[in-house]
Design an enzyme around this catalytic site. Structure first.
Site, PDB file in Angstrom:
ATOM      1  N   HIS A 269       0.828  -1.222   0.000  1.00  0.00           N
ATOM      2  CA  HIS A 269       0.000   0.000   0.000  1.00  0.00           C
ATOM      3  C   HIS A 269       0.860   1.269   0.000  1.00  0.00           C
ATOM      4  O   HIS A 269       0.856   1.992  -0.963  1.00  0.00           O
ATOM      5  CB  HIS A 269      -1.034   0.033   1.140  1.00  0.00           C
ATOM      6  CG  HIS A 269      -1.882  -1.199   1.215  1.00  0.00           C
ATOM      7  ND1 HIS A 269      -2.649  -1.625   0.167  1.00  0.00           N
ATOM      8  CD2 HIS A 269      -2.056  -2.121   2.213  1.00  0.00           C
ATOM      9  CE1 HIS A 269      -3.280  -2.743   0.503  1.00  0.00           C
ATOM     10  NE2 HIS A 269      -2.931  -3.067   1.741  1.00  0.00           N
ATOM     11  N   ASP A 320      -4.796  -8.373  -3.487  1.00  0.00           N
ATOM     12  CA  ASP A 320      -5.090  -8.199  -2.064  1.00  0.00           C
ATOM     13  C   ASP A 320      -6.380  -8.907  -1.616  1.00  0.00           C
ATOM     14  O   ASP A 320      -6.395 -10.111  -1.417  1.00  0.00           O
ATOM     15  CB  ASP A 320      -5.107  -6.691  -1.755  1.00  0.00           C
ATOM     16  CG  ASP A 320      -5.089  -6.388  -0.272  1.00  0.00           C
ATOM     17  OD1 ASP A 320      -5.162  -7.336   0.528  1.00  0.00           O
ATOM     18  OD2 ASP A 320      -4.997  -5.208   0.107  1.00  0.00           O
TER      19      ASP A 320
END
Ligand code: NGQ
Ligand code: ZN
Length: 454
Positions: A269, A320
């Site tokens: 991220h 993810d």
């Protein structure tokens, strides 16, 4: 030895016509010959590009896609989504995890992801006790990889605390928890499991600065002194604020100052960074593991793409939460989020005249290969024979040549262009469908309908 011959292919030297790729029994590329090649090669109609690495995946979360899209009391957030996710995973058996992972991996292959980095933290039984085989769940991930043919970098997760300040785990987290000594045991067992899977690689994944202590992180990085290190960092602003309070620095700043971040690190991220953190991360040689669809789904924020690219930062992409498994859509979402933020166009490119599709695709290849320590990312001898073949006759490709093919793939036609996918030399997807889709989808449907009922 197997050989495929493609109408056109993207090679490290650029686009070439009539390319033959010879593949050894080890699933690696032995030779690439543009403009012909030996007789007897299997002809594959279409345009060959390298398969993409998916550098960040929690496979089991595929099974809850759609479960958290209803407004709850008092407003929803990343943290309320996480509660739903914890409830979902609390009931999963090893069989369930294997079934869900296999189906997620089928979908990945069908959209051109030929290798997955599984950030694996669902280790123990629902009471938080290790299974008789501490690597039971890791074995299920490996089995799903084997059944589907997707390449694997397994990243067993070190997860000890429930939050900053060495907080005790909450009940939703008990299946993840190991102190460092048991994590070392888990790693040894996982290494054996991965050792039985050709081409598979292992790394470590300290979950986040919330889930491990500073001492543990230093210790783990020293015990496992080589190989990938993945960590979630700076995804939510609350996490940044809590990190400031607990460690006196922002997450990425702290990691840069304290951990000597280098090329073996992948920061997942890295959403909330100052310009200084962004430039320092770029210069460190580490990879930013961007997960654009999930980051959008969870309301994380927007990565500092312009500054990062201007400083030659490396990135890869991950699916993810697997809310939607679609490689071209991840790249499109990345670019579009940057355009909306910068109120500009063609942001994730570095030089005038460069195709944005080509820039996104080739950077995600290189960043993913580095982060997962896999020989891939280019059709070249010694690399995995991971090849995605695009439908050259697709109407959206009419008149397209060179890099425009990648612009069409990323921005307009999307996954619909993908016809054939070869992973480690095996043709696992033809006509857009995985060869075991039917049986794996059947099992997945059974598991997910049972979970929905109970
Ligand atoms: C995860 N996922 O580990 O699955 C996390 C949520 C957490 C993302 N951060 C849990 N997207 O971060 O505590
Ligand atoms: Zn994650």
């Amino acid at each position: 030895m197997r050989a495929f011959r493609f109408k056109r292919a993207l090679l490290p030297t650029g686009w070439s016509d009539d390319v033959t790729v010879e593949i050894g029994d080890d699933g690696l590329i032995a030779r690439v010959t543009p403009g012909g090649g030996p007789d007897g090669a299997e002809r594959v109609a279409g345009i060959a590009i390298p398969g993409l690495p998916n550098l960040h995946c929690h496979a089991f979360q595929k099974g809850m896609a759609g479960l958290a899209e209803r407004r709850g009391p008092g407003g929803d957030s990343f943290w309320t989504w996480r509660e739903v996710m914890y409830r979902f995973l609390s009931r999963l058996t090893p069989d369930d995890v294997e079934a869900i992972a296999a189906y997620a991996y089928v979908e990945m292959l069908e959209v051109g992801f030929t290798l997955v980095g599984e950030f694996h933290y669902l280790h123990h039984d629902p009471q938080g006790r290790p299974y008789a085989d501490i690597g039971e769940m890791a074995g299920r991930i490996a089995a799903a990889s084997r059944a589907t043919g997707i390449g694997l970098t397994l990243l067993p997760c070190l997860y000890t605390y429930g939050g900053f300040g060495n907080a005790a785990p909450n009940p939703g987290q008990i299946r993840f928890i190991n102190a460092t000594d048991r994590f070392v045991t888990l790693m040894s067992r996982s290494r054996e499991i991965v050792g039985q899977l050709p081409g598979a690689v292992i790394g470590i994944a300290p979950h986040s600065l919330r889930a491990v202590s500073a001492e543990q992180l230093r210790e783990a990085a020293a015990i496992f002194a080589t190989g990938p290190v993945h960590i979630h960092a700076a995804e939510q602003t609350k996490e940044v604020d809590d990190c400031m309070a607990a460690l006196g620095a922002r997450p990425v700043q702290w990691l840069l100052d304290e951990m000597g971040i280098d090329q073996r690190w992948c920061l997942i991220h890295a959403t909330h960074m100052t310009d200084d953190e962004t430039a320092r991360l770029a210069r460190s040689g580490a990879v930013a593991g961007l997960c654009p669809l999930t980051e959008g789904s969870l309301g994380d924020g927007i990565f500092n793409g312009e500054t990062y690219l201007a400083t030659q930062g490396r990135f890869g992409i991950g699916t993810d939460s697997n809310i939607q498994i679609d490689a071209p859509a991840e790249l499109r979402q990345l670019e579009y989020s940057q355009r909306l933020k910068a109120r500009a166009r063609n942001v994730m490119t570095a030089s005038e005249g460069e195709s944005t599709g080509r820039s996104l695709y080739t950077r995600a290849l290189a960043g993913g290969a580095q982060a997962l320590a896999q020989p891939m990312g280019a059709l070249a001898p010694g690399n995995r024979a991971d090849i995605v073949v695009l439908d050259a006759d697709h109407p959206d490709l009419a008149g397209a040549s060179g890099d425009m093919v990648l612009d069409v793939l990323v921005f307009s036609a999307g996954r619909g262009l993908i016809r054939t996918v070869i992973a480690a030399g095996q043709c696992v997807v033809s006509d857009g469908r995985h060869r075991a889709r039917e049986e794996i989808a059947k099992r997945y449907r059974e598991v997910v309908s049972r979970l929905a009922r109970s």
